[in-house]
Design a protein around this motif. Structure first.
Motif, PDB file in Angstrom:
ATOM      1  N   ASP A  34       0.840  -1.200   0.000  1.00  0.00           N
ATOM      2  CA  ASP A  34       0.000   0.000   0.000  1.00  0.00           C
ATOM      3  C   ASP A  34       0.873   1.247   0.000  1.00  0.00           C
ATOM      4  O   ASP A  34       0.565   2.235  -0.661  1.00  0.00           O
ATOM      5  N   ARG A  35       1.957   1.183   0.777  1.00  0.00           N
ATOM      6  CA  ARG A  35       2.947   2.256   0.789  1.00  0.00           C
ATOM      7  C   ARG A  35       4.343   1.656   0.869  1.00  0.00           C
ATOM      8  O   ARG A  35       4.528   0.536   1.357  1.00  0.00           O
ATOM      9  N   VAL A  36       5.316   2.434   0.395  1.00  0.00           N
ATOM     10  CA  VAL A  36       6.711   2.002   0.345  1.00  0.00           C
ATOM     11  C   VAL A  36       7.576   3.050   1.026  1.00  0.00           C
ATOM     12  O   VAL A  36       7.403   4.257   0.790  1.00  0.00           O
ATOM     13  N   ALA A  37       8.504   2.591   1.874  1.00  0.00           N
ATOM     14  CA  ALA A  37       9.540   3.467   2.429  1.00  0.00           C
ATOM     15  C   ALA A  37      10.862   3.072   1.791  1.00  0.00           C
ATOM     16  O   ALA A  37      11.258   1.902   1.852  1.00  0.00           O
ATOM     17  N   VAL A  38      11.520   4.022   1.157  1.00  0.00           N
ATOM     18  CA  VAL A  38      12.806   3.768   0.511  1.00  0.00           C
ATOM     19  C   VAL A  38      13.924   4.170   1.471  1.00  0.00           C
ATOM     20  O   VAL A  38      13.957   5.318   1.944  1.00  0.00           O
TER      21      VAL A  38
END
Length: 336
Positions: free
Chosen positions: A205-209
């Motif tokens: 749903d969301r991505v943290a890079v």
């Protein structure tokens, strides 16, 4: 999906001597969210997962799980379970015994723990496999057993440390679909660590890079892909053309870093090219089945293009024309 954070990291750092594996990381992960932590080796994503699990304690900052400060709380007292990359199954136990092991430690009765373990195996599509040993299973089946063992306790947060890394490409793609479906069925928070951009983009749903111990961008997969915040994100997520300010100024009038996705670039014969096309040397042509990837050398930069297969033939090591809409440029902050 609830607005209440399942997990909050508040300026969390983790140092190993002079190495800052995590450097003042702030994250809020919502209840019921499929959240991916993406980055290259050594970026801090796995350390972050271990800090949430309780296997590592922060050097500074706070870990909050469902509103409770979990800093210093051991793993077995946190309402989280972890699926490891190597699955960590007990080889001498049957599949059913592996799945029911944590229930046995909690002194759940034999009949009840067998029932719950069978239910977990059904959720991961392994009904009837309880009598087998791990050595009798394929890699994908062992991965599912590890998932069943993690979900049998119905944790509120499931942590997954690159669980698909040991699988071949086709099986990995199938398991991506199954993991996403399992997360929807269970409705629990999944926190998934990976270095594979396609896994993160397709499931989360969301991505943290992550990069060098810091979170450099958080957002929905499409946002991270189409609007990277820095040259690092553009280059790491999807292999974008990262364009230096001097080149961008020449074609747009703005001396800023910009990204240009290869699928937005068109390659054609140099002869008869439209006005405004850039002329360069075709250095590589890679046939990828449905698409073809081209590398074209211009005087000051090499551009990559991805186009559908079956287009016009282009001369090997010859001159070609590059074209793209200037509106496709995405301007970024920071340096390469």
């Amino acid at each position: 999906m609830s607005d209440r954070p399942a997990v909050s990291l508040k300026r969390v750092s983790r140092h190993f001597g002079r190495t800052r594996a995590m450097d003042e990381v702030d994250l809020d992960i919502a209840e019921g969210e499929f959240f991916a932590m993406l980055g290259p080796s050594g970026s801090g994503k796995t350390t972050c997962l271990r800090v949430i699990a309780g296997f590592e304690q922060p050097s500074s900052g706070e870990v909050v799980i469902f509103g409770q400060n979990a800093t210093g709380v051991p793993p077995y007292r946190r309402d989280v379970n972890t699926v490891f990359q190597d699955y960590a199954l007990f080889p001498h136990m049957t599949v059913l015994e592996n799945v029911a092991y944590s229930l046995m430690l909690k002194k759940v009765g034999r009949a009840e723990r067998a029932k719950q373990a069978e239910t977990a195996l059904e959720l991961v599509r392994l009904p009837g496999f309880g009598h087998r040993k791990p050595a009798e299973l394929s890699g994908g089946q062992r991965q599912r057993v590890a998932l069943a063992r993690a979900i049998v306790n119905r944790p509120k947060v499931l942590l997954l440390d690159e669980p698909l890394g040991a699988l071949d490409l086709k099986l990995r793609e199938n398991m991506q679909e199954e993991l996403k479906q399992l997360q929807r069925t269970l409705g629990v928070t999944f926190i998934f660590v990976t270095h594979d951009q396609s896994e993160a983009l397709s499931m989360a749903d969301r991505v943290a890079v992550f990069n060098a111990g810091k979170v450099v961008q958080v957002g929905a997969p499409e946002e991270v892909y189409r609007r990277p915040s820095t040259p690092f994100v553009a280059d790491f997520v999807g292999s974008s053309n990262v364009l230096p300010p001097a080149f961008v100024e020449r074609i747009s009038g703005e001396a800023r870093w910009a990204s240009l996705r290869p699928e937005q670039v068109r390659v054609g014969p140099a002869e008869g090219a439209a006005p405004g096309a850039l002329i360069g040397d075709l250095k590589a042509r890679l046939y990828l089945g449905a698409t073809v990837r081209y590398a074209v050398a211009l005087p000051d930069v090499t551009l990559h293009a991805v186009m559908p297969a079956g287009g016009p033939a282009l001369p090997e090591d010859g001159r070609v024309a590059i074209a793209f809409d200037r509106s496709a440029l995405h301007f970024m902050e920071g340096e390469a």
